[in-house]
Design an enzyme around this catalytic site. Structure first.
Site, PDB file in Angstrom:
ATOM      1  CG  HIS A 231       2.767   3.432  -4.042  1.00  0.00           C
ATOM      2  ND1 HIS A 231       2.144   2.307  -3.552  1.00  0.00           N
ATOM      3  CD2 HIS A 231       3.634   3.820  -3.076  1.00  0.00           C
ATOM      4  CE1 HIS A 231       2.611   2.039  -2.345  1.00  0.00           C
ATOM      5  NE2 HIS A 231       3.519   2.936  -2.042  1.00  0.00           N
TER       6      HIS A 231
ATOM      7  CD  GLU B 104      -1.614   2.859  -4.296  1.00  0.00           C
ATOM      8  OE1 GLU B 104      -2.621   2.299  -4.740  1.00  0.00           O
ATOM      9  OE2 GLU B 104      -0.467   2.396  -4.426  1.00  0.00           O
TER      10      GLU B 104
ATOM     11  CG  HIS C 292      -0.863  -5.869  -4.504  1.00  0.00           C
ATOM     12  ND1 HIS C 292      -0.080  -6.825  -5.074  1.00  0.00           N
ATOM     13  CD2 HIS C 292      -0.036  -4.861  -4.168  1.00  0.00           C
ATOM     14  CE1 HIS C 292       1.174  -6.426  -5.054  1.00  0.00           C
ATOM     15  NE2 HIS C 292       1.231  -5.222  -4.528  1.00  0.00           N
TER      16      HIS C 292
HETATM   17  N1  PXP Z   1      -2.693  -0.823  -4.036  1.00  0.00           N
HETATM   18  C1  PXP Z   1      -1.516  -0.585  -3.451  1.00  0.00           C
HETATM   19  C2  PXP Z   1      -1.529  -0.042  -2.058  1.00  0.00           C
HETATM   20  C3  PXP Z   1      -0.300  -0.805  -4.119  1.00  0.00           C
HETATM   21  O1  PXP Z   1       0.865  -0.549  -3.507  1.00  0.00           O
HETATM   22  C4  PXP Z   1      -0.329  -1.285  -5.429  1.00  0.00           C
HETATM   23  C5  PXP Z   1       0.955  -1.485  -6.179  1.00  0.00           C
HETATM   24  O2  PXP Z   1       1.629  -0.264  -6.280  1.00  0.00           O
HETATM   25  C6  PXP Z   1      -1.589  -1.525  -6.016  1.00  0.00           C
HETATM   26  C7  PXP Z   1      -2.737  -1.294  -5.296  1.00  0.00           C
HETATM   27  C8  PXP Z   1      -1.711  -2.021  -7.413  1.00  0.00           C
HETATM   28  O3  PXP Z   1      -1.199  -3.321  -7.506  1.00  0.00           O
HETATM   29  P1  PXP Z   1      -0.860  -3.938  -8.916  1.00  0.00           P
HETATM   30  O4  PXP Z   1       0.256  -3.138  -9.498  1.00  0.00           O
HETATM   31  O5  PXP Z   1      -0.491  -5.359  -8.616  1.00  0.00           O
HETATM   32  O6  PXP Z   1      -2.110  -3.832  -9.756  1.00  0.00           O
END
Ligand code: PXP
Length: 237
Positions: free
Chosen positions: A43, A70, A190
């Site tokens: 990301h 992402e 997330h």
């Molecule tokens: N999905 C998106 C769109 C995110 O921005 C993130 C964090 O970068 C995640 C998933 C993954 O979240 P986590 O790091 O809490 O597992």
């Protein structure tokens, strides 16, 4: 089958802390796949505090499973996606300085913008997923853009899981059913972790993929990367 995509942003953060190449992000991605990751997610954010834009091409060259990038679809981000052509691009509505993505798109307000972006990315064969709150109307809006998938924001699920997991999962089940009826694939991410992942997976038969970063990399400090990836894979089997 639900695929485990490992988000390696935190590894890039550690590397960036010293300005050198330790840990080596590209080798880490290869090793994650060797240890059982079924996808690699990154990301890039505008300040490049995690993964940097110049990491994208080398990563694309080594990732054998599924490469998911992402980000907010700024002009610069989109130029990079069109050039790198990852397997999947997950669009998030993040404002520039945000700590982490904490809500999905307003699919209706952004309908024409998102439809245009989806069309551009489809031209180069990139699958498009839209970060989405687990709300049926938002899923309907996502379907109208022509996107292939939604990624449900699971932050609230994770928060509520300890106190009332049935209530926490309920909106995801109904939004997931709507997505399936409309022909949209369902991803999620997330704050998923070793405690809350199995229940999410059991309750969401339509779940195609989870992307997990923060908890997985933190767990790896204790259990090691290989063991940790296997522990998450077991919860998805
Ligand atoms: N999905 C998106 C769109 C995110 O921005 C993130 C964090 O970068 C995640 C998933 C993954 O979240 P986590 O790091 O809490 O597992």
């Amino acid at each position: 089958m639900t695929r485990l995509s490992v988000n390696i942003n935190k590894v890039a953060l550690l590397r960036n802390a010293r300005g050198g190449n330790l840990p080596d992000l590209i080798q880490f991605a290869k090793d994650c796949e060797e240890f059982g990751a079924q996808g690699i997610t990154v990301h890039p954010r505008p300040d490049e505090r995690h993964v940097r834009y110049d990491d994208l091409r080398p990563l694309k060259q080594v990732v054998q499973t599924e490469f998911n990038i992402e980000g907010y679809p700024s002009e610069y981000f989109l130029q990079n996606i069109l050039d790198v052509k990852p397997d999947q691009c997950t669009l998030v509505p993040d404002p520039p300085g945000v700590l982490t993505s904490d809500t999905g798109w307003d699919m209706w307000k952004n309908q024409s913008f998102l439809s245009d972006v989806v069309r551009e990315l489809h031209k180069v064969g990139v699958r498009v997923s839209l970060f989405c709150n687990p709300i049926e109307r938002e899923v309907e809006g996502a379907a109208k853009t022509g996107a292939d998938r939604v990624e449900f924001y699971t932050g609230h699920y994770a928060e509520q899981y300890e106190s009332n997991r049935e209530a926490a999962i309920a909106p995801h089940i109904s939004a997931g059913k709507t997505a399936a009826e409309l022909g949209l694939g369902v991803n999620a991410g997330h704050d998923l972790n070793l405690d809350n992942l199995a229940f999410y997976h059991q309750q969401m038969p339509m779940l195609a993929e989870v992307s997990i970063g923060h908890a997985l990399i933190s767990d790896a400090l204790y259990y090691g990367v290989s063991n940790t990836i296997q522990m998450y894979r077991v919860l998805l089997s």
